[in-house]
Design a protein around this motif. Structure first.
Motif, short mmCIF file in Angstrom:
data_model
loop_
_atom_site.label_atom_id
_atom_site.label_comp_id
_atom_site.label_asym_id
_atom_site.label_seq_id
_atom_site.Cartn_x
_atom_site.Cartn_y
_atom_site.Cartn_z
N VAL A 1 13.50 7.22 2.42
CA VAL A 1 13.34 5.85 1.91
C VAL A 1 12.94 4.92 3.07
O VAL A 1 12.07 4.07 2.90
CB VAL A 1 14.65 5.35 1.24
N ASP A 2 13.55 5.13 4.23
CA ASP A 2 13.20 4.32 5.41
C ASP A 2 11.73 4.48 5.75
O ASP A 2 11.00 3.50 5.92
CB ASP A 2 14.03 4.76 6.62
N TRP A 3 11.29 5.74 5.84
CA TRP A 3 9.89 5.98 6.21
C TRP A 3 8.95 5.49 5.12
O TRP A 3 7.87 4.98 5.40
CB TRP A 3 9.64 7.47 6.48
N LEU A 4 9.36 5.67 3.86
CA LEU A 4 8.54 5.20 2.74
C LEU A 4 8.32 3.69 2.84
O LEU A 4 7.20 3.20 2.67
CB LEU A 4 9.21 5.56 1.40
N ALA A 5 9.42 2.96 3.17
CA ALA A 5 9.32 1.50 3.31
C ALA A 5 8.35 1.16 4.44
O ALA A 5 7.53 0.24 4.30
CB ALA A 5 10.69 0.91 3.58
N VAL A 6 8.41 1.91 5.55
CA VAL A 6 7.52 1.65 6.69
C VAL A 6 6.07 1.92 6.28
O VAL A 6 5.17 1.09 6.51
CB VAL A 6 7.90 2.53 7.91
N VAL B 1 4.67 2.07 3.22
CA VAL B 1 4.18 1.11 2.21
C VAL B 1 3.88 -0.24 2.89
O VAL B 1 2.85 -0.88 2.61
CB VAL B 1 5.19 0.94 1.05
N ALA B 2 4.77 -0.66 3.81
CA ALA B 2 4.56 -1.94 4.50
C ALA B 2 3.26 -1.90 5.31
O ALA B 2 2.50 -2.88 5.32
CB ALA B 2 5.75 -2.26 5.40
N ILE B 3 2.98 -0.78 5.98
CA ILE B 3 1.76 -0.67 6.78
C ILE B 3 0.52 -0.71 5.86
O ILE B 3 -0.46 -1.40 6.15
CB ILE B 3 1.77 0.61 7.66
N VAL C 1 0.33 -2.14 2.96
CA VAL C 1 0.21 -3.52 2.49
C VAL C 1 -0.42 -4.40 3.57
O VAL C 1 -1.31 -5.22 3.30
CB VAL C 1 1.60 -4.07 2.07
N LEU C 2 0.01 -4.19 4.81
CA LEU C 2 -0.52 -4.97 5.94
C LEU C 2 -2.04 -4.75 6.06
O LEU C 2 -2.80 -5.72 6.23
CB LEU C 2 0.19 -4.57 7.23
N VAL D 1 -3.84 -6.53 3.20
CA VAL D 1 -3.89 -7.99 3.42
C VAL D 1 -4.84 -8.32 4.57
O VAL D 1 -5.63 -9.25 4.50
CB VAL D 1 -2.46 -8.54 3.70
N LYS D 2 -4.78 -7.50 5.62
CA LYS D 2 -5.58 -7.75 6.83
C LYS D 2 -7.08 -7.65 6.54
O LYS D 2 -7.87 -8.47 7.01
CB LYS D 2 -5.15 -6.74 7.91
N PHE E 1 15.08 0.45 -1.45
CA PHE E 1 13.72 0.50 -0.89
C PHE E 1 13.17 -0.92 -0.71
O PHE E 1 12.62 -1.25 0.35
CB PHE E 1 12.79 1.31 -1.82
N PHE F 1 11.78 -2.69 2.68
CA PHE F 1 10.39 -3.15 2.69
C PHE F 1 10.34 -4.65 3.02
O PHE F 1 9.56 -5.09 3.87
CB PHE F 1 9.79 -2.86 1.30
N ILE G 1 11.18 -5.32 6.70
CA ILE G 1 10.04 -5.00 7.59
C ILE G 1 9.04 -6.18 7.58
O ILE G 1 8.55 -6.60 8.62
CB ILE G 1 9.35 -3.69 7.16
N GLN H 1 -2.82 -14.98 5.79
CA GLN H 1 -2.28 -13.61 5.67
C GLN H 1 -0.76 -13.61 5.84
O GLN H 1 -0.05 -12.88 5.15
CB GLN H 1 -2.95 -12.70 6.72
#
Lengths: 43, 359
Positions: free
Chosen positions: A18-23, A25-27, A29-30, A33-34, B81, B85, B88, B296
């Motif tokens: 779950v920790d890695w999944l959150a990381v 997904v966040a990347i 998303v970044l 957006v970027k 989760f 998220f 982060i 952003q």
């Protein structure tokens, strides 16, 4: 609250994923957006 | 084809629970809007980020009145989760320079807080003749990371399921109280966002409740509360290892063979994501290049709000008042005295640093 403990233990076993999944997904998303695929996110 | 079907089925299993989180979260969001509309212009600031508290309250009411069938459980459990998220994404709002400056002070404060928790729980537990393992679970719950730390520590020290339940109930009871009491105390003492955020991050036990308490005070306080709480989380492995080695030496738990692996397994990996986002968002070159434009940053901030809206709906739904009521008098009394002791100790630490001009 044995149910809560059991549920948390199941989550704890999956905690790393779950920790890695959150990381991950966040990347993703970044990046989205970027590069401007998503401009505004309303609230 | 079969595999595709099973993936689709696995994804669909999350939909009912996610829909419940969304509906409860939206209730929180629109209650915030309603609350804001009845306030006059100068008081509107009071309604800011109140969707968190409203989502928790609606979640508690619904979760304790409705017994959801098993089909909803998987989706509701995803709040874990969304919390990670969202945390982060907060990293993108914290300059890396600030992270490291406050990080040094924060680590010292966190170590002092953990030591104080262990000492206070030991003293109070002895007075109430609580078992050593239950007192260790309460110490780690109060000192580090609430529920996750207790669940992570219980097998390492061979603790009873009942002891884990008691310790978790204590963390949840006082976490729920902190959501209302801490911001009220902060306003009463007229604390700055940074001081309050660091206090909430140090003293509130569970990550979700610590982040929520900070945000209920102010958005900036939420940022500092998250950062301080993550430092406590990062020290979870080393503290659990300390307890595991202590009980193994006493012959009351299995020996830890690979200490390095043990530490890495217990380390909350999403903290790395938080630091990475802080580093990336701080990239500003002399030629005017910024990694994240204000637009952003705004998009990520709003996405973080959506994630927290779902998180706190789930936190409310998972807060069982009936289960909390089952906590025995002795563990409750130990929890109360410890929470008061740690809350006061950390408040004095924050004030001490304020007087010394460090905070």
């Amino acid at each position: 609250m044995p149910e809560r403990v059991a549920e948390k233990r199941r989550v704890e076993k999956k905690r790393i994923s779950v920790d890695w999944l959150a990381v991950i997904v966040a990347i993703v998303v970044l990046v989205v957006v970027k590069v401007g695929l998503v401009g505004k996110i309303p609230w | 084809m079969k595999e595709k079907k099973s993936v689709l089925k696995a994804v669909l299993e999350y939909i009912p629970g996610l829909a419940v989180l969304l509906v409860i979260g939206l209730c929180g969001k629109y209650l915030e809007r309603g609350f804001e509309s009845i306030l006059n212009e100068s008081s509107k600031v009071l309604a800011k980020d109140m969707y968190i508290l409203f989502a928790i309250i609606v979640g508690i009411i619904v979760g304790n009145l409705v017994r959801f069938p098993a089909v909803f459980r998987k989706g509701i459990a995803t709040y874990e989760f969304f919390l990670k998220f969202g945390v982060i994404l907060i990293g993108a709002r914290l300059a890396v320079q600030e992270l490291f400056t406050l990080g040094v002070i924060g680590i010292v404060l966190v170590v002092l807080e953990i030591l104080a928790s262990i000492i206070i729980v030991r003293l109070v537990s002895r007075r109430f003749r609580l078992s050593e393992k239950l007192s260790s679970l309460i110490s780690i719950g109060v000192g580090i990371c609430g529920v996750s730390a207790i669940v992570g520590c219980a097998p390492a020290i061979d603790a009873d399921e009942k002891d884990s339940s008691y310790a978790i109930a204590i963390i949840l009871i006082f976490g729920a109280m902190a959501l209302v009491l801490y911001p009220a105390i902060g306003k009463l003492l007229d604390m700055t966002d940074r001081s309050f955020g660091m206090w909430a991050g140090l003293a509130v036990d569970n990550t979700a409740e610590a982040v929520a308490t900070g945000h209920i005070y102010s958005e900036a306080a939420g940022k500092y509360a998250t950062m301080t709480k993550l430092m406590r989380n990062a020290l979870m492995g080393i503290t659990i290892l300390g307890f595991a080695l202590y009980y193994a030496r006493k012959g009351m738990a299995k020996a830890v063979t690979h200490k390095g692996r043990f530490l890495w397994e217990k380390f909350p990996k999403f903290v790395l994501g938080f630091v990475l986002f802080s580093i990336l968002a701080s990239i500003r070159l002399e030629n005017g290049f910024v990694f994240l434009t204000s637009g952003q940053e705004g998009a990520l901030k709003n996405l973080c709000k959506w994630a927290f809206m779902l998180t706190f709906a789930g936190v409310g739904l998972s807060t069982s008042i009936r289960d909390m009521g089952k906590t025995g008098f002795k563990p409750f009394a130990v929890g109360l005295m410890t929470e008061l002791g740690v809350g006061l100790f950390t408040l004095l630490l924050i004030y001490g640093l304020g007087f010394a001009g460090i905070l």
